[in-house]
Design a protein around this motif. Structure first.
Motif, PDB file in Angstrom:
ATOM      1  N   GLY A   7       0.692  -1.148   0.235  1.00  0.00           N
ATOM      2  CA  GLY A   7      -0.051   0.035   0.048  1.00  0.00           C
ATOM      3  C   GLY A   7       0.978   1.414   0.178  1.00  0.00           C
ATOM      4  O   GLY A   7       2.016   1.456   0.775  1.00  0.00           O
ATOM      5  N   ASN A  53      -1.715  -0.922   3.690  1.00  0.00           N
ATOM      6  CA  ASN A  53      -2.788   0.176   3.212  1.00  0.00           C
ATOM      7  C   ASN A  53      -2.848   1.377   3.948  1.00  0.00           C
ATOM      8  O   ASN A  53      -3.800   2.066   4.193  1.00  0.00           O
ATOM      9  N   LYS A  55      -3.062   5.340   4.396  1.00  0.00           N
ATOM     10  CA  LYS A  55      -3.622   6.450   3.741  1.00  0.00           C
ATOM     11  C   LYS A  55      -3.664   7.612   4.777  1.00  0.00           C
ATOM     12  O   LYS A  55      -3.833   7.657   5.608  1.00  0.00           O
ATOM     13  N   PHE A  65      -4.581   3.006   8.520  1.00  0.00           N
ATOM     14  CA  PHE A  65      -4.039   1.934   7.976  1.00  0.00           C
ATOM     15  C   PHE A  65      -4.645   0.559   8.690  1.00  0.00           C
ATOM     16  O   PHE A  65      -5.432   0.434   9.551  1.00  0.00           O
ATOM     17  N   THR A  99     -10.086  -4.490   4.797  1.00  0.00           N
ATOM     18  CA  THR A  99      -8.836  -4.759   3.830  1.00  0.00           C
ATOM     19  C   THR A  99      -8.070  -3.448   3.422  1.00  0.00           C
ATOM     20  O   THR A  99      -7.040  -3.247   3.225  1.00  0.00           O
ATOM     21  N   GLU A 100      -9.236  -2.484   3.512  1.00  0.00           N
ATOM     22  CA  GLU A 100      -8.592  -1.073   3.338  1.00  0.00           C
ATOM     23  C   GLU A 100      -9.477   0.084   3.872  1.00  0.00           C
ATOM     24  O   GLU A 100     -10.768  -0.003   3.839  1.00  0.00           O
ATOM     25  N   ASP A 102     -10.175   4.709   3.928  1.00  0.00           N
ATOM     26  CA  ASP A 102      -9.736   6.103   3.519  1.00  0.00           C
ATOM     27  C   ASP A 102     -10.676   7.020   4.289  1.00  0.00           C
ATOM     28  O   ASP A 102     -11.750   6.970   4.749  1.00  0.00           O
ATOM     29  N   PHE A 112     -14.241   2.475   4.892  1.00  0.00           N
ATOM     30  CA  PHE A 112     -13.461   1.161   4.767  1.00  0.00           C
ATOM     31  C   PHE A 112     -14.365   0.121   4.195  1.00  0.00           C
ATOM     32  O   PHE A 112     -15.491  -0.135   4.034  1.00  0.00           O
ATOM     33  N   ASN A 156     -12.010  -3.548  -3.971  1.00  0.00           N
ATOM     34  CA  ASN A 156     -10.702  -2.919  -3.730  1.00  0.00           C
ATOM     35  C   ASN A 156     -10.537  -1.401  -4.223  1.00  0.00           C
ATOM     36  O   ASN A 156     -11.304  -1.198  -5.141  1.00  0.00           O
ATOM     37  N   HIS A 157      -9.394  -1.038  -4.086  1.00  0.00           N
ATOM     38  CA  HIS A 157      -8.869   0.163  -4.467  1.00  0.00           C
ATOM     39  C   HIS A 157      -9.999   1.071  -4.400  1.00  0.00           C
ATOM     40  O   HIS A 157     -10.615   2.019  -5.317  1.00  0.00           O
ATOM     41  N   GLU A 248       1.023  -1.083  -7.423  1.00  0.00           N
ATOM     42  CA  GLU A 248       0.476   0.085  -6.784  1.00  0.00           C
ATOM     43  C   GLU A 248       0.423   1.324  -7.481  1.00  0.00           C
ATOM     44  O   GLU A 248       1.172   1.512  -8.314  1.00  0.00           O
TER      45      GLU A 248
END
Length: 290
Positions: A7, A53, A55, A65, A99-100, A102, A112, A156-157, A248
């Motif tokens: 990440g 990950n 951010k 994270f 998983t991630e 922001d 998330f 994802n992403h 990435e």
């Protein structure tokens, strides 16, 4: 445990790069100064744990994270901390697979991706995560809200924009880049280039967006494209010609520049959103400031 970058993100003022990185011996979150390329270790993972990950918040003061148990990925926890790696705060209980994450535009919430199921699809299949949706948590009160009802096979992403979320949806031939309005989260909109250069929208990954330049950037196997938000025409700006795939990808905030990495390499690459030659910066993970 996967080796390499786990990440990458760029600070709002474009002066720093934060990244998670794993080797056989350790996992940690690091910070690189863009100007002099000096690396600082911010957070070192404990034994049998992995950080992924990271951010930045929109104001650059905090990071978010994910921490998970290297022996059991379902035991993952969402954390926030100051951008210098101090004041680490646990936000979730660690009983689900996240998983991630922001930050929201106003810095007050964290959005998330969370799986609602972790099981086998068949008696002989491997266990994997399913039924992904987007959630939010208040950074102070820690109240969790479910924002979507996708029950997606994979998601994802994730990126948070002013009025919408964009992400990659894993759904076989129906997979690809999608957008959901915050006002109508039950309505999925697929992001398809008007010229559809790969002729198969399920091959598009890692969508990200530059508000300043009104440009989307995304990947396809071994390639990077930019796409104008007015006409949605995609332009090929990088092609590794089948040698090494992209892992990435991030956009700078004030510069028309992309940061990307390649699978199996400890290098950062910088590339204009308009194409041209890329610039490689070696990331010496063993040469960091303590």
């Amino acid at each position: 445990m996967n080796i390499g970058f786990r990440g990458v993100d760029i600070s709002p003022d474009d002066t720093k790069i934060i990244f998670a990185h794993s080797t056989q011996k350790q996992n940690a979150i690091y910070e690189m100064n863009v100007a002099d390329k000096k690396i600082k270790k911010l957070i070192k993972a404990e034994k049998n744990t992995v950080y992924v990950n990271p951010k930045y918040s929109p104001d650059g003061k905090n990071i978010v994270f994910i921490k998970y148990n290297s022996n059991d990925v379902t035991k993952s926890i969402l954390y926030k901390a100051k951008s210098d790696g101090t004041n680490i705060t646990q936000l979730t209980d660690g009983n689900t697979l996240i998983t991630e994450g922001d930050f929201s535009i106003n810095n007050e919430q964290i959005v998330f991706c969370k799986a609602n199921e972790y099981s086998k699809n068949s008696p002989i299949g491997l266990r994997s995560a399913h039924q992904f949706d987007i959630y939010s948590i208040n950074t102070d009160k820690k109240n969790i809200s479910r924002l979507t009802s996708l029950n997606a096979y994979g998601l994802n992403h994730l990126s948070v924009l002013d009025s919408s979320f964009i992400f990659r949806l894993e759904a076989g031939q129906k997979g690809g880049m999608y957008q959901i309005s915050k006002q109508t989260p039950d309505k999925l909109e697929k992001l398809i280039p008007s010229n559809n250069p790969r002729k198969d929208e399920s091959l598009y990954y890692a969508p990200t967006y530059s508000q300043k330049f009104r440009t989307f950037v995304f990947t396809a196997p071994y390639e990077i494209y930019s796409m104008d938000s007015n006409n949605f025409k995609a332009v090929l700006i990088y092609d590794s010609k089948g040698s090494v795939d992209i892992s990435e990808i991030k956009l700078f905030n004030e510069l028309p520049t992309i940061l990307f990495t390649k699978l199996g390499e400890d290098n950062f690459y910088f590339l204009s959103i308009y194409g041209g030659e890329s610039k490689k910066i070696e990331v010496n993970i063993n040469n960091y400031q303590k």
